[in-house]
Design a protein around this motif. Structure first.
Motif, PDB file in Angstrom:
ATOM      1  N   LYS A 106       0.829  -1.211   0.000  1.00  0.00           N
ATOM      2  CA  LYS A 106       0.000   0.000   0.000  1.00  0.00           C
ATOM      3  C   LYS A 106       0.861   1.259   0.000  1.00  0.00           C
ATOM      4  N   ARG A 107       1.912   1.231   0.806  1.00  0.00           N
ATOM      5  CA  ARG A 107       2.610   2.494   1.070  1.00  0.00           C
ATOM      6  C   ARG A 107       3.791   2.785   0.154  1.00  0.00           C
ATOM      7  N   GLN A 108       4.453   1.739  -0.359  1.00  0.00           N
ATOM      8  CA  GLN A 108       5.624   1.966  -1.227  1.00  0.00           C
ATOM      9  C   GLN A 108       5.735   0.780  -2.197  1.00  0.00           C
ATOM     10  N   PRO A 109       4.795   0.683  -3.143  1.00  0.00           N
ATOM     11  CA  PRO A 109       4.722  -0.531  -3.985  1.00  0.00           C
ATOM     12  C   PRO A 109       5.921  -0.722  -4.921  1.00  0.00           C
ATOM     13  N   SER A 110       6.751   0.312  -5.103  1.00  0.00           N
ATOM     14  CA  SER A 110       7.896   0.153  -6.012  1.00  0.00           C
ATOM     15  C   SER A 110       9.000  -0.717  -5.404  1.00  0.00           C
ATOM     16  N   VAL A 111       8.950  -0.948  -4.095  1.00  0.00           N
ATOM     17  CA  VAL A 111      10.012  -1.751  -3.453  1.00  0.00           C
ATOM     18  C   VAL A 111       9.705  -3.243  -3.628  1.00  0.00           C
ATOM     19  N   GLN A 112      10.668  -3.960  -4.179  1.00  0.00           N
ATOM     20  CA  GLN A 112      10.501  -5.413  -4.308  1.00  0.00           C
ATOM     21  C   GLN A 112      11.013  -6.083  -3.036  1.00  0.00           C
ATOM     22  N   VAL A 113      10.158  -6.878  -2.392  1.00  0.00           N
ATOM     23  CA  VAL A 113      10.568  -7.510  -1.130  1.00  0.00           C
ATOM     24  C   VAL A 113      11.054  -8.933  -1.395  1.00  0.00           C
ATOM     25  N   LEU A 114      12.253  -9.222  -0.942  1.00  0.00           N
ATOM     26  CA  LEU A 114      12.821 -10.572  -1.075  1.00  0.00           C
ATOM     27  C   LEU A 114      13.024 -11.144   0.323  1.00  0.00           C
ATOM     28  N   SER A 115      13.338 -12.452   0.368  1.00  0.00           N
ATOM     29  CA  SER A 115      13.480 -13.061   1.698  1.00  0.00           C
ATOM     30  C   SER A 115      14.604 -14.085   1.732  1.00  0.00           C
ATOM     31  N   GLY A 116      14.976 -14.437   2.961  1.00  0.00           N
ATOM     32  CA  GLY A 116      15.904 -15.546   3.203  1.00  0.00           C
ATOM     33  C   GLY A 116      17.324 -15.279   2.737  1.00  0.00           C
ATOM     34  N   PRO A 117      18.195 -16.269   2.967  1.00  0.00           N
ATOM     35  CA  PRO A 117      19.591 -16.133   2.567  1.00  0.00           C
ATOM     36  C   PRO A 117      19.735 -15.875   1.058  1.00  0.00           C
ATOM     37  N   GLU A 118      18.814 -16.452   0.256  1.00  0.00           N
ATOM     38  CA  GLU A 118      18.926 -16.269  -1.205  1.00  0.00           C
ATOM     39  C   GLU A 118      18.646 -14.816  -1.581  1.00  0.00           C
ATOM     40  N   GLY A 119      17.727 -14.179  -0.849  1.00  0.00           N
ATOM     41  CA  GLY A 119      17.443 -12.760  -1.099  1.00  0.00           C
ATOM     42  C   GLY A 119      18.658 -11.903  -0.747  1.00  0.00           C
ATOM     43  N   LEU A 120      19.307 -12.237   0.378  1.00  0.00           N
ATOM     44  CA  LEU A 120      20.499 -11.480   0.816  1.00  0.00           C
ATOM     45  C   LEU A 120      21.618 -11.616  -0.213  1.00  0.00           C
ATOM     46  N   THR A 121      21.811 -12.847  -0.675  1.00  0.00           N
ATOM     47  CA  THR A 121      22.876 -13.108  -1.646  1.00  0.00           C
ATOM     48  C   THR A 121      22.594 -12.382  -2.956  1.00  0.00           C
ATOM     49  N   LYS A 122      21.322 -12.364  -3.343  1.00  0.00           N
ATOM     50  CA  LYS A 122      20.963 -11.704  -4.606  1.00  0.00           C
ATOM     51  C   LYS A 122      21.298 -10.204  -4.554  1.00  0.00           C
ATOM     52  N   VAL A 123      20.892  -9.536  -3.474  1.00  0.00           N
ATOM     53  CA  VAL A 123      21.124  -8.081  -3.458  1.00  0.00           C
ATOM     54  C   VAL A 123      22.594  -7.723  -3.216  1.00  0.00           C
ATOM     55  N   ALA A 124      23.356  -8.706  -2.714  1.00  0.00           N
ATOM     56  CA  ALA A 124      24.799  -8.459  -2.522  1.00  0.00           C
ATOM     57  C   ALA A 124      25.552  -8.581  -3.838  1.00  0.00           C
ATOM     58  N   SER A 125      24.922  -9.159  -4.848  1.00  0.00           N
ATOM     59  CA  SER A 125      25.652  -9.392  -6.107  1.00  0.00           C
ATOM     60  C   SER A 125      24.934  -8.831  -7.331  1.00  0.00           C
ATOM     61  N   LEU A 126      23.985  -7.928  -7.139  1.00  0.00           N
ATOM     62  CA  LEU A 126      23.267  -7.329  -8.276  1.00  0.00           C
ATOM     63  C   LEU A 126      24.241  -6.631  -9.219  1.00  0.00           C
ATOM     64  N   PRO A 127      24.063  -6.805 -10.533  1.00  0.00           N
ATOM     65  CA  PRO A 127      24.988  -6.158 -11.474  1.00  0.00           C
ATOM     66  C   PRO A 127      25.006  -4.636 -11.335  1.00  0.00           C
ATOM     67  N   GLU A 128      23.878  -4.043 -10.961  1.00  0.00           N
ATOM     68  CA  GLU A 128      23.832  -2.572 -10.898  1.00  0.00           C
ATOM     69  C   GLU A 128      24.419  -1.998  -9.612  1.00  0.00           C
ATOM     70  N   VAL A 129      24.904  -2.870  -8.710  1.00  0.00           N
ATOM     71  CA  VAL A 129      25.434  -2.388  -7.431  1.00  0.00           C
ATOM     72  C   VAL A 129      26.963  -2.262  -7.474  1.00  0.00           C
ATOM     73  N   ASP A 130      27.481  -1.122  -7.007  1.00  0.00           N
ATOM     74  CA  ASP A 130      28.935  -0.929  -6.951  1.00  0.00           C
ATOM     75  C   ASP A 130      29.494  -1.296  -5.576  1.00  0.00           C
ATOM     76  N   LEU A 131      28.794  -0.842  -4.532  1.00  0.00           N
ATOM     77  CA  LEU A 131      29.306  -1.001  -3.163  1.00  0.00           C
ATOM     78  C   LEU A 131      28.371  -1.877  -2.343  1.00  0.00           C
ATOM     79  N   VAL A 132      28.963  -2.719  -1.516  1.00  0.00           N
ATOM     80  CA  VAL A 132      28.144  -3.506  -0.582  1.00  0.00           C
ATOM     81  C   VAL A 132      28.663  -3.262   0.820  1.00  0.00           C
TER      82      VAL A 132
END
Ligand code: NAD
Ligand code: MG
Length: 404
Positions: A77-103
């Motif tokens: 309802k409040r911020q639908p543009s945010v994609q919510v992921l979960s679990g260790p696989e979600g953490l690993t995914k956002v740590a290695s996104l191609p568009e990310v420079d810094l972690v």
């Protein structure tokens, strides 16, 4: 929009923690330089929701699946543009996104290993606060950094200080000896119990242990500072980061926490980094490196500070320091075992199942019952981590049953 090309994109692992909050504080002061792509947390739904509303990241990850569902419901309802992921696989995914420079690796404990390793394997600039990840996986982690061209910048104030006092780039090709460096001197505040006798240590509570005199930190690292295992983990961290032997790393007590660490050269020079004890300084430096940027930390006033004290550490009252030297010398998964036993013992102390003075006994007994082996794969590291946790838990149960 004109800024977008020059902006650095960042994933903040552990955004709801102390390191996460300090990182966002620095980024807030430089909003045109950084784009927050992903924020993660364990299970504090409301806190991560508030951060999503403020920062509108592309991704929000909750390590806990149920918490992720709750967050997705709220954000729909409040911020639908945010994609919510979960679990260790979600953490690993956002740590290695191609568009990310810094972690920013700001998760506490072993839960940070896989996402932090994933960031290294994806060749990111990894800002390492999560020292446990490096202590657990040492050689394997450093190999991933080199193999995938990642940049590893220390956030821990001591290692950030050493990084600032060393010719760090040259360390990639040359050893400490070749660079004329004789010793790395880690400073230690001594924590809240620096002057306590062993009998006084017997009855201290979790809240006393978490009341650090100089630093505001999460509860686990606060207890580690009180037992000085934090300094032990930092000895191991320094060995991996800077290619040092345990004997090249010394610890000196410095209760004011103004000198964050020092590098001793063979000609007698000792280079130190000074600053107010505020994590925004190392965070700002690592975010902007090789440039400098403001951090919001007040200017250091040496006249007000007036004096800096130093003392030797007491290995008898703080035996965890020696365990760390020994584990690093033993090599392989011994440091994994040390870290796992410590995490379990600290948790038990925080839950008031264990006395403060029993923390080191649980670690010592676990280390005596289990030997390390070559840490050649993540599976081996995770297996030994799990086994050490089981053993430490059994030891604690024995302590509780026997009422020792
Ligand atoms: P904290 O407890 O304040 O925050 C920990 C963060 O990790 C939170 O965002 C939490 O949601 C997340 N987290 C906890 N368990 C998790 C799990 N199972 N899965 C996924 N996420 C999980 O801790 P902190 O003080 O910010 O410390 C974070 C790391 O930085 C630690 O490794 C600590 O040793 C290191 N560090 C902290 C400081 C400091 O000043 N706070 C200084 C140097 C190093
Ligand atoms: Mg530190």
């Amino acid at each position: 929009m004109i800024f977008v090309l020059f902006m650095k994109s960042i994933t903040i692992l552990g955004a709801t923690g102390t390191i996460g909050a300090n990182t966002l504080d620095v980024i807030k002061q430089h909003q045109h330089d950084f784009a927050v792509i992903a924020l993660t947390a364990h299970r504090r739904v409301e806190r991560l929701e508030a951060l999503c509303l403020e920062w509108s990241p592309r991704y929000a990850v909750m390590a806990d699946y149920e918490a992720a569902e709750q967050l997705a419901q709220r954000l729909k309802k409040r911020q639908p543009s945010v994609q919510v992921l979960s679990g260790p696989e979600g953490l690993t995914k956002v740590a290695s996104l191609p568009e990310v420079d810094l972690v920013m690796a700001g998760i506490v404990g072993s839960a940070g290993l896989l996402p932090t390793l994933a960031a290294a394997q994806a060749g990111k600039r990894v800002l390492l606060a999560n020292k446990e990840a490096l202590v657990m996986s040492g050689a394997l982690f450093m190999e991933a950094v080199h193999q995938h061209g990642a940049e590893l910048l220390p956030i821990d104030s001591e290692h950030n200080a050493l990084f600032q006092c060393l010719p760090y780039q040259r360390l990639k090709e040359q050893t400490l000896e070749e660079l004329g460096i004789s010793r790395l001197l880690l400073t230690a505040s001594g924590g809240p119990f620096r002057t306590y006798s062993i009998s006084q240590l017997h009855d201290v509570t979790p809240n006393q242990a978490c009341a650090h005199p100089n630093w505001q930190m999460g509860r686990k690292i606060s207890v580690d500072s009180a037992t000085m295992m934090n300094k032990g983990l930092e000895i191991i961290e320094a060995c991996w980061l800077f290619g040092a032997q345990p004997a090249q790393v010394d610890v000196v007590l410095h209760p004011q926490s103004i000198i964050h660490s020092m590098v001793e050269y063979i000609d007698g020079s000792v280079l130190a980094q000074l600053g107010n004890p505020d994590m925004r300084t190392p965070i700002a430096y690592a975010l902007a490196w090789p440039k400098r940027q403001t951090s919001g930390v007040p200017r250091l006033n040496l006249i007000d500070i007036a004096r800096l004290d130093f003392d030797a550490v007491d290995f008898e009252r703080f035996p965890c320091l020696q365990f760390a030297y020994d584990a690093m010398s033993a090599g392989g998964t011994t440091t994994t075992i040390l870290n796992a036993a410590n995490e379990i013992a600290v948790q038990a102390f925080l839950e008031e199942h264990l006395r403060f003075t029993q923390i080191h006994k649980v670690i010592e007994t676990t280390l005596s019952l289990m030997s390390g082996r070559a840490a050649t794969s993540v599976d081996i590291i995770l297996e030994d981590d799990a086994r050490a946790r089981e053993l430490a838990s059994e030891i604690i149960e024995g302590v509780i049953v026997n009422g020792q």
